[in-house]
Design a protein around this motif. Structure first.
Motif, PDB file in Angstrom:
ATOM      1  N   ILE A 225       0.843  -1.212   0.000  1.00 39.36           N
ATOM      2  CA  ILE A 225       0.000   0.000   0.000  1.00 39.36           C
ATOM      3  C   ILE A 225       0.869   1.249   0.000  1.00 39.36           C
ATOM      4  O   ILE A 225       0.564   2.234  -0.687  1.00 39.36           O
ATOM      5  CB  ILE A 225      -0.954  -0.013   1.210  1.00 39.36           C
ATOM      6  N   ALA A 226       1.957   1.227   0.759  1.00 38.63           N
ATOM      7  CA  ALA A 226       2.858   2.382   0.798  1.00 38.63           C
ATOM      8  C   ALA A 226       3.458   2.645  -0.578  1.00 38.63           C
ATOM      9  O   ALA A 226       3.647   3.812  -0.971  1.00 38.63           O
ATOM     10  CB  ALA A 226       3.959   2.156   1.833  1.00 38.63           C
ATOM     11  N   GLU A 227       3.750   1.592  -1.325  1.00 40.65           N
ATOM     12  CA  GLU A 227       4.288   1.753  -2.676  1.00 40.65           C
ATOM     13  C   GLU A 227       3.246   2.390  -3.597  1.00 40.65           C
ATOM     14  O   GLU A 227       3.577   3.252  -4.428  1.00 40.65           O
ATOM     15  CB  GLU A 227       4.713   0.397  -3.239  1.00 40.65           C
ATOM     16  N   VAL A 228       1.991   1.976  -3.450  1.00 37.05           N
ATOM     17  CA  VAL A 228       0.928   2.539  -4.274  1.00 37.05           C
ATOM     18  C   VAL A 228       0.755   4.021  -3.961  1.00 37.05           C
ATOM     19  O   VAL A 228       0.638   4.861  -4.871  1.00 37.05           O
ATOM     20  CB  VAL A 228      -0.394   1.782  -4.056  1.00 37.05           C
ATOM     21  N   LEU A 229       0.749   4.370  -2.685  1.00 40.33           N
ATOM     22  CA  LEU A 229       0.599   5.773  -2.298  1.00 40.33           C
ATOM     23  C   LEU A 229       1.745   6.620  -2.839  1.00 40.33           C
ATOM     24  O   LEU A 229       1.523   7.735  -3.334  1.00 40.33           O
ATOM     25  CB  LEU A 229       0.521   5.885  -0.777  1.00 40.33           C
ATOM     26  N   ALA A 230       2.954   6.105  -2.768  1.00 36.41           N
ATOM     27  CA  ALA A 230       4.107   6.849  -3.283  1.00 36.41           C
ATOM     28  C   ALA A 230       3.981   7.065  -4.788  1.00 36.41           C
ATOM     29  O   ALA A 230       4.280   8.154  -5.303  1.00 36.41           O
ATOM     30  CB  ALA A 230       5.396   6.106  -2.956  1.00 36.41           C
ATOM     31  N   ALA A 231       3.526   6.045  -5.506  1.00 37.24           N
ATOM     32  CA  ALA A 231       3.368   6.165  -6.954  1.00 37.24           C
ATOM     33  C   ALA A 231       2.282   7.174  -7.306  1.00 37.24           C
ATOM     34  O   ALA A 231       2.428   7.958  -8.255  1.00 37.24           O
ATOM     35  CB  ALA A 231       3.038   4.798  -7.552  1.00 37.24           C
ATOM     36  N   ARG A 233       1.303   9.767  -5.468  1.00 32.49           N
ATOM     37  CA  ARG A 233       1.758  11.119  -5.129  1.00 32.49           C
ATOM     38  C   ARG A 233       2.778  11.654  -6.126  1.00 32.49           C
ATOM     39  O   ARG A 233       2.937  12.867  -6.257  1.00 32.49           O
ATOM     40  CB  ARG A 233       2.327  11.125  -3.711  1.00 32.49           C
ATOM     41  N   ALA A 234       3.428  10.743  -6.828  1.00 25.36           N
ATOM     42  CA  ALA A 234       4.423  11.160  -7.820  1.00 25.36           C
ATOM     43  C   ALA A 234       3.800  11.490  -9.169  1.00 25.36           C
ATOM     44  O   ALA A 234       4.487  12.017 -10.053  1.00 25.36           O
ATOM     45  CB  ALA A 234       5.472  10.062  -7.990  1.00 25.36           C
ATOM     46  N   LEU A 235       2.508  11.220  -9.354  1.00 23.35           N
ATOM     47  CA  LEU A 235       1.858  11.484 -10.631  1.00 23.35           C
ATOM     48  C   LEU A 235       1.689  12.986 -10.847  1.00 23.35           C
ATOM     49  O   LEU A 235       1.262  13.703  -9.928  1.00 23.35           O
ATOM     50  CB  LEU A 235       0.492  10.799 -10.681  1.00 23.35           C
ATOM     51  N   PRO A 236       1.986  13.486 -12.036  1.00 21.79           N
ATOM     52  CA  PRO A 236       1.784  14.917 -12.314  1.00 21.79           C
ATOM     53  C   PRO A 236       0.323  15.312 -12.130  1.00 21.79           C
ATOM     54  O   PRO A 236      -0.580  14.642 -12.635  1.00 21.79           O
ATOM     55  CB  PRO A 236       2.201  15.049 -13.787  1.00 21.79           C
ATOM     56  N   GLY A 237       0.091  16.367 -11.361  1.00 22.53           N
ATOM     57  CA  GLY A 237      -1.264  16.854 -11.145  1.00 22.53           C
ATOM     58  C   GLY A 237      -1.972  16.281  -9.945  1.00 22.53           C
ATOM     59  O   GLY A 237      -3.106  16.681  -9.641  1.00 22.53           O
ATOM     60  N   CYS A 238      -1.342  15.333  -9.229  1.00 21.77           N
ATOM     61  CA  CYS A 238      -1.977  14.752  -8.038  1.00 21.77           C
ATOM     62  C   CYS A 238      -2.137  15.809  -6.957  1.00 21.77           C
ATOM     63  O   CYS A 238      -1.163  16.446  -6.557  1.00 21.77           O
ATOM     64  CB  CYS A 238      -1.151  13.577  -7.521  1.00 21.77           C
ATOM     65  N   LEU A 239      -3.350  15.986  -6.471  1.00 19.10           N
ATOM     66  CA  LEU A 239      -3.637  16.969  -5.421  1.00 19.10           C
ATOM     67  C   LEU A 239      -3.664  16.335  -4.032  1.00 19.10           C
ATOM     68  O   LEU A 239      -3.416  17.007  -3.044  1.00 19.10           O
ATOM     69  CB  LEU A 239      -4.984  17.639  -5.698  1.00 19.10           C
ATOM     70  N   LEU A 240      -3.989  15.061  -3.971  1.00 17.54           N
ATOM     71  CA  LEU A 240      -4.096  14.350  -2.694  1.00 17.54           C
ATOM     72  C   LEU A 240      -4.105  12.869  -2.974  1.00 17.54           C
ATOM     73  O   LEU A 240      -4.739  12.426  -3.933  1.00 17.54           O
ATOM     74  CB  LEU A 240      -5.395  14.740  -1.962  1.00 17.54           C
ATOM     75  N   ALA A 241      -3.402  12.089  -2.164  1.00 22.47           N
ATOM     76  CA  ALA A 241      -3.445  10.630  -2.281  1.00 22.47           C
ATOM     77  C   ALA A 241      -3.660  10.035  -0.900  1.00 22.47           C
ATOM     78  O   ALA A 241      -3.061  10.487   0.087  1.00 22.47           O
ATOM     79  CB  ALA A 241      -2.157  10.089  -2.897  1.00 22.47           C
ATOM     80  N   ALA A 264      -3.795   7.464 -14.665  1.00 22.03           N
ATOM     81  CA  ALA A 264      -3.961   6.033 -14.370  1.00 22.03           C
ATOM     82  C   ALA A 264      -3.152   5.185 -15.335  1.00 22.03           C
ATOM     83  O   ALA A 264      -2.612   4.136 -14.965  1.00 22.03           O
ATOM     84  CB  ALA A 264      -5.441   5.660 -14.430  1.00 22.03           C
ATOM     85  N   GLY A 265      -3.041   5.637 -16.578  1.00 20.58           N
ATOM     86  CA  GLY A 265      -2.280   4.890 -17.564  1.00 20.58           C
ATOM     87  C   GLY A 265      -0.794   4.869 -17.309  1.00 20.58           C
ATOM     88  O   GLY A 265      -0.062   4.080 -17.928  1.00 20.58           O
ATOM     89  N   ARG A 266      -0.309   5.712 -16.401  1.00 20.63           N
ATOM     90  CA  ARG A 266       1.114   5.770 -16.074  1.00 20.63           C
ATOM     91  C   ARG A 266       1.495   4.789 -14.962  1.00 20.63           C
ATOM     92  O   ARG A 266       2.681   4.613 -14.671  1.00 20.63           O
ATOM     93  CB  ARG A 266       1.495   7.194 -15.630  1.00 20.63           C
ATOM     94  N   LEU A 267       0.502   4.187 -14.337  1.00 25.19           N
ATOM     95  CA  LEU A 267       0.765   3.272 -13.231  1.00 25.19           C
ATOM     96  C   LEU A 267       1.100   1.879 -13.763  1.00 25.19           C
ATOM     97  O   LEU A 267       0.775   1.539 -14.892  1.00 25.19           O
ATOM     98  CB  LEU A 267      -0.461   3.207 -12.312  1.00 25.19           C
TER      99      LEU A 267
END
Length: 286
Positions: A225-231, A233-241, A264-267
Motif C-alpha cells: 500500500i505504501a508503494e501505491v501511495l508513493a506512486a 503522489r508522484a503522478l503529475p497533477g496529483c492533489l491528494l493521495a 492512471a495509464g502511467r501506473l
C-alpha cells in the motif's frame, strides 16, 4: 433490470469510538467513482446467481455471495418469494476497500425492488441493507454523503466540485476485520467540513488535514500500500493521495477527469487501476 454498482471512495475515514458490542463508530466523507460492477435481475422460478467479468475470480466458487444474501433479505422483509436470476459483472477488485461487495448488494436491492415491483423508497432499502454490511446503506443511493455511526447514519455531504479520481490496487486482498484488529491508539474526532468547495484544489487542501485511521494498520499488514501511495503522489497533477476504506485500494484526486484518466495509464500494468470522474459526473475513464 440492470443496476450499476459504483466503487465507493472514502475521502477521509476517522474511527471515532467503539460500541459495547465491538462495532467501531466511523466518520467518513464518501463519494462514488465512475467505475462500477453491474447487477442484472431477471424473472425466474428460483433464486440463482451467475458471476462474470474481469474480476470475477474466486467469486465464481463462493457458495453464498453477498448479492444472494441481499436478495433473500429483501424477499423476507417484503414477504415475497426469493425468485430471480441474478447476474453479476465484476469489474472492481474483491476485498479492496472500495465497497465492491457492498455496492453489489445495494445494486441487487435496487434491481429486485424494481423487478418485484415493491415500490420501496431508499429509507426502506437502507433498513434491509445495514445488516448486510456497514457500507451497504451508503451504496443504496450511490451518491456522495457523510457516513457516521456504524454506517447507518447518513447525512448530506459538502458540494463536491468537478474533479478526477485515480484508483489503484496492488492486486492484494485485505480483510476489513484484520485491519481493525491491527489498529492501535485512541479515537479521532469527527471532521469539520465546509458546505462546499470552490474547486478540487480547495477540497484537497481541506482533506489533507484529515486522514484515514485505518491506513497505518493496513500498511503494516500489506506494505505494498505504501508503494501505491508513493506512486500516486508522484503522478503529475496529483492533489491528494490516500487509502480508501480498509484498503488495499488507494485513490488520488485530480483537477479534472481527463487528467485522472491519463494519470492512471502511467501506473504499473500489474496493478488494478482506473482513472476518470465521479459517478454520474464525467465518469468516463480508463
Amino acid at each position: 433490470m440492470i443496476e450499476a454498482a459504483p466503487a465507493k471512495v472514502n475521502l477521509h475515514l476517522h474511527v471515532t469510538g467503539r460500541r459495547a458490542d465491538g462495532y467501531h463508530l466511523l466518520d467518513s466523507l464518501v463519494v462514488f467513482a465512475g467505475v462500477a460492477d453491474a447487477v442484472e435481475a431477471m424473472p425466474a422460478n428460483r433464486l440463482a446467481l451467475t458471476v462474470a467479468g474481469p474480476e470475477a475470480g474466486v467469486l465464481r466458487a463462493e457458495p453464498d455471495n453477498l448479492v444472494l444474501r441481499a436478495a433473500r433479505a429483501l424477499a423476507a422483509a417484503a414477504g415475497v418469494p426469493a425468485q430471480a436470476m441474478l447476474g453479476l459483472t465484476k469489474r472492481l477488485p474483491v476485498a479492496s476497500g472500495i465497497g465492491g461487495g457492498s455496492a453489489d448488494a445495494a445494486a441487487a436491492l435496487r434491481a429486485l425492488n424494481a423487478l418485484w415491483r415493491l415500490g420501496w423508497d431508499e429509507a426502506q432499502l437502507r433498513e434491509v441493507a445495514l445488516p448486510l454490511g456497514a457500507d451497504v446503506p451508503a451504496c443504496v443511493a450511490s451518491r456522495s454523503c457523510r457516513m457516521g455511526g456504524i454506517g447507518e447514519t447518513l447525512s448530506a455531504a459538502p458540494r463536491i466540485p468537478t474533479c478526477g479520481v485515480v484508483l489503484a490496487n496492488p492486486r492484494m486482498a485485505l480483510a476489513t476485520p484484520s485491519v481493525f484488529k491491527a489498529r492501535r491508539g485512541g479515537f479521532s474526532t469527527p471532521a469539520r467540513l465546509p458546505g462546499a468547495w470552490a474547486d478540487a484544489a480547495a477540497m484537497a487542501r481541506d482533506l489533507a488535514g484529515l486522514r484515514n485511521d485505518l491506513e497505518e494498520p493496513a500498511i503494516g499488514l500489506c506494505p505494498a500500500i505504501a508503494e501505491v501511495l508513493a506512486a500516486l503522489r508522484a503522478l503529475p497533477g496529483c492533489l491528494l493521495a490516500r487509502m480508501s476504506g480498509s484498503g488495499a485500494t488507494c485513490f488520488a484526486v485530480f483537477a479534472r477527469p481527463d487528467e485522472a484518466a491519463d494519470a492512471a495509464g502511467r501506473l504499473p500494468e500489474s496493478w488494478w487501476r482506473w482513472g476518470g470522474g465521479l459517478h454520474g459526473a464525467g465518469a468516463a475513464g480508463v
